[in-house]
Motif scaffolding. Structure first.
Motif, short mmCIF file in Angstrom:
data_model
loop_
_atom_site.label_atom_id
_atom_site.label_comp_id
_atom_site.label_asym_id
_atom_site.label_seq_id
_atom_site.Cartn_x
_atom_site.Cartn_y
_atom_site.Cartn_z
N LEU B 217 0.80 -1.23 0.00
CA LEU B 217 0.00 0.00 0.00
C LEU B 217 0.83 1.28 0.00
O LEU B 217 0.41 2.29 -0.55
CB LEU B 217 -0.89 0.04 1.25
CG LEU B 217 -2.22 -0.71 1.22
CD1 LEU B 217 -2.88 -0.67 2.59
CD2 LEU B 217 -3.14 -0.10 0.17
N ALA B 218 2.00 1.20 0.64
CA ALA B 218 2.71 2.45 0.95
C ALA B 218 3.81 2.79 -0.05
O ALA B 218 4.32 1.93 -0.76
CB ALA B 218 3.32 2.32 2.35
N ASP B 219 4.15 4.07 -0.09
CA ASP B 219 5.32 4.51 -0.85
C ASP B 219 6.58 4.30 -0.01
O ASP B 219 7.62 3.93 -0.53
CB ASP B 219 5.22 6.01 -1.16
CG ASP B 219 3.97 6.34 -1.94
OD1 ASP B 219 3.71 5.64 -2.94
OD2 ASP B 219 3.24 7.26 -1.54
N GLU B 220 6.44 4.59 1.27
CA GLU B 220 7.60 4.54 2.16
C GLU B 220 7.24 3.79 3.43
O GLU B 220 6.07 3.72 3.81
CB GLU B 220 8.03 5.96 2.54
CG GLU B 220 8.53 6.78 1.37
CD GLU B 220 9.95 6.42 0.94
OE1 GLU B 220 10.70 5.88 1.77
OE2 GLU B 220 10.29 6.67 -0.23
N VAL B 221 8.25 3.27 4.08
CA VAL B 221 8.04 2.53 5.32
C VAL B 221 8.95 3.10 6.40
O VAL B 221 10.12 3.40 6.15
CB VAL B 221 8.35 1.03 5.10
CG1 VAL B 221 8.35 0.28 6.45
CG2 VAL B 221 7.35 0.39 4.15
N VAL B 222 8.38 3.25 7.57
CA VAL B 222 9.17 3.62 8.74
C VAL B 222 8.93 2.55 9.80
O VAL B 222 7.79 2.18 10.06
CB VAL B 222 8.77 5.01 9.28
CG1 VAL B 222 9.23 5.19 10.72
CG2 VAL B 222 9.34 6.10 8.40
N VAL B 223 10.02 2.06 10.37
CA VAL B 223 9.88 1.08 11.45
C VAL B 223 10.30 1.75 12.76
O VAL B 223 11.37 2.36 12.84
CB VAL B 223 10.76 -0.17 11.19
CG1 VAL B 223 10.70 -1.11 12.39
CG2 VAL B 223 10.29 -0.88 9.93
N LEU B 224 9.44 1.61 13.74
CA LEU B 224 9.73 2.15 15.07
C LEU B 224 10.10 1.00 16.00
O LEU B 224 9.50 -0.08 15.92
CB LEU B 224 8.49 2.83 15.66
CG LEU B 224 8.09 4.23 15.19
CD1 LEU B 224 6.81 4.65 15.90
CD2 LEU B 224 9.18 5.24 15.48
#
Lengths: 275, 250
Positions: B217-224
């Motif tokens: 779904l996403a353009d970018e991913v951020v992992v916390l």
């Protein structure tokens, strides 16, 4: 300004629509209020208030009577206190007018208003906490002071319905004759309840996310509202038991407390809200 | 790509001068009850980007979304949305945000239409009846429009919550696990809704537990992890395994 008024109407209308549909709060509050009045009234044997005897002091809506008027009237002024009860009781057990007559009725009414009011505050705020609606309100582009005013109006509407229902019960049970000064009673009660509702709205918001919400709310509100309750009770006693005119000083005290409670609660409301 | 998110060990790219970032968070920190919830979170997000926010339970995803929604105030760092400072007085900015949370944020004793119209009016919309009907149609609940929310299933309630968040046509949608509790057809409906918003140029930040779905779904991913950003990258460059490895690394 018009936008704020429109938002207040929208929020209050939503609260009242939900209440009208579910009738959860009013149902509980009214049953609780009636129970308090009946149980305490029966327990205390029923005090009576009566209109002033002919030729006694006339009750004006607001008069500048001397502030030094004694709170407890001479026995001659309460000659119409419960004759049947006094006659049936042993002389040594009969309450003296100064000690008990009338105080019980006013105090019991206030106990019913207080506990019923606390339930109103708790329930109207719980409506926002359930399913996280409060977070949606806080995220919306509205001033949080508007939220306070809307919730205060909702609470006042519910409390006034409570008053309209349970006061007649007290009238019947205590033979509480309001006919000689009904507007005085309405005015003093309304003024007192505005301050009470302001404090209640603030603390309901502050405690609503706590597991102790209900009990904590009563513990916090009752001491803070004591000045209003005491002033209101004294004023009603003075008018309905002692048949003294309403003093402008008393009204002034109530208005002053209302103003302080309203402004402080309005200012503090934003700080106690949590999503 | 359009997203740059960084923790202290990742150098953030500077946003282009032409269009202000939809989200410009610099070194955001949040401490609650002597516990660090967010630390040094930097996140620059260009308008129109879809960002997947991933992380294990307790990583700080929901808290970060609440901070971005201005529901929680950070104890450190700065936050700007659409070029304006975010804060308690940013009323106009709030009108540009839509929020989907764990809880549906609805009134269970109001009907679906009443709920949507109420929230629409709260945001100053005048065409609330038409907008509510349109959104209920999009989430497949037109036939339940007059029913009370409390009569809906969990999945249906979640779909109404999505409609509520879109009532005022927000520019930035913050969605905290929007697929939670949905059955397979509802997941498909919601995915299509989010794709539709992306095509309209809306900015989306979606927290999710489903890594594969997020990458699609996403353009970018951020992992916390433990309140800090440990990975940011274009979704196309990541695999499910690499993301899972970052999420679970000790």
């Amino acid at each position: 300004m018009i936008h704020a008024l429109r938002t207040i109407l929208l929020l209050t209308g939503k609260d009242l629509r939900i209440e009208a549909r579910s009738r959860q709060t009013l149902g509980l509050v009214i049953v609780l209020g009636v129970l308090i009045i009946v149980v305490l009234g029966l327990g205390l044997g029923g005090e009576t208030f009566s209109p002033p005897p002919p030729g006694d002091a006339q009750v004006a809506p607001v008069a500048s009577a001397p502030a030094s008027q004694p709170a407890s009237a001479p026995a001659t002024q309460v000659a119409s206190a419960p004759a049947s009860r006094a006659a049936s009781a042993p002389a040594e057990l009969a309450p003296t007018p100064q000690a008990g007559t009338g105080f019980a009725a006013t105090a019991i009414l206030w106990v019913a208003y207080l506990f019923g009011g606390v339930l109103c505050f708790e329930k109207t705020m719980a409506m926002e906490r359930n399913d996280g609606a409060m977070a949606a309100l806080l995220a919306a582009p509205i001033d949080h002071g508007v939220l306070f005013v809307a919730k205060l109006l909702s609470n006042l509407a519910l409390i006034f319905v409570l008053v309209l229902v349970i006061t007649p019960v007290a009238i019947l049970l205590f033979n509480f004759d309001l006919s000689f000064a009904p507007w005085t009673f309405a005015g003093v009660t309304a003024l007192s309840l505005i301050g009470f509702a302001a404090v209640g709205t603030l603390f309901a918001a502050a405690t609503s996310s706590s597991r102790l919400a209900g009990g904590l709310l009563s513990v916090l509100i009752f001491p803070i509202c004591l000045p209003v309750v005491v002033t209101s009770t004294k004023m009603l006693l003075s008018v309905f038991r002692d048949h003294q005119p309403l003093t402008s000083e008393g009204v002034g005290v109530l208005v002053a407390f209302d103003a302080v409670y309203l402004v402080v609660s309005w200012l503090a409301f934003e700080r106690v809200l949590e999503p | 790509m359009s997203v740059v998110a960084a923790s202290s060990n990742v150098v953030p790219a500077s946003p282009g001068p032409a269009a202000p970032c939809a989200v410009q968070a610099d070194k955001l920190a949040l401490r609650l009850d002597d516990r660090t919830i967010l630390k040094n979170v930097t996140l620059h997000l260009a308008p129109g980007t879809t960002l997947a926010l991933l992380g294990a339970n307790g990583a700080g995803k929901s808290t970060l979304l609440k901070v971005l929604a201005m529901l929680l105030h950070p104890t450190g760092g700065t936050l700007r949305l659409f070029g304006q400072p975010a804060g308690p007085l940013a009323g106009a900015l709030r009108a540009r945000l839509g929020i989907i949370a764990h809880q549906p944020m609805l009134y269970r004793d109001l009907t679906l239409t009443e709920n949507l119209r109420f929230f629409g009016k709260l945001y100053g919309r005048s065409d609330t009846a038409a907008r509510a009907a349109e959104l209920l149609d999009r989430v497949g609940l037109s036939d339940r429009a007059g029913d009370l929310v409390k009569t809906l299933s969990r999945g249906m309630t979640q779909r109404v919550a999505i409609a509520r968040a879109l009532m005022h046509d927000p520019d930035l949608l913050l969605a905290d696990e929007p697929f939670d509790g949905l059955d397979a057809p509802s997941v498909r409906t919601t995915e299509n809704l989010l794709r539709g918003l992306r095509e309209q140029g809306k900015t989306l930040i979606v927290s999710n537990h489903d890594v594969r779905q997020s990458l699609e779904l996403a353009d970018e991913v951020v992992v916390l992890r433990r309140g800090a950003v440990v990975l940011r990258a274009p979704a196309a460059q990541l695999t499910v395994e690499s993301v899972l490895a970052e999420m679970t690394r000790a």
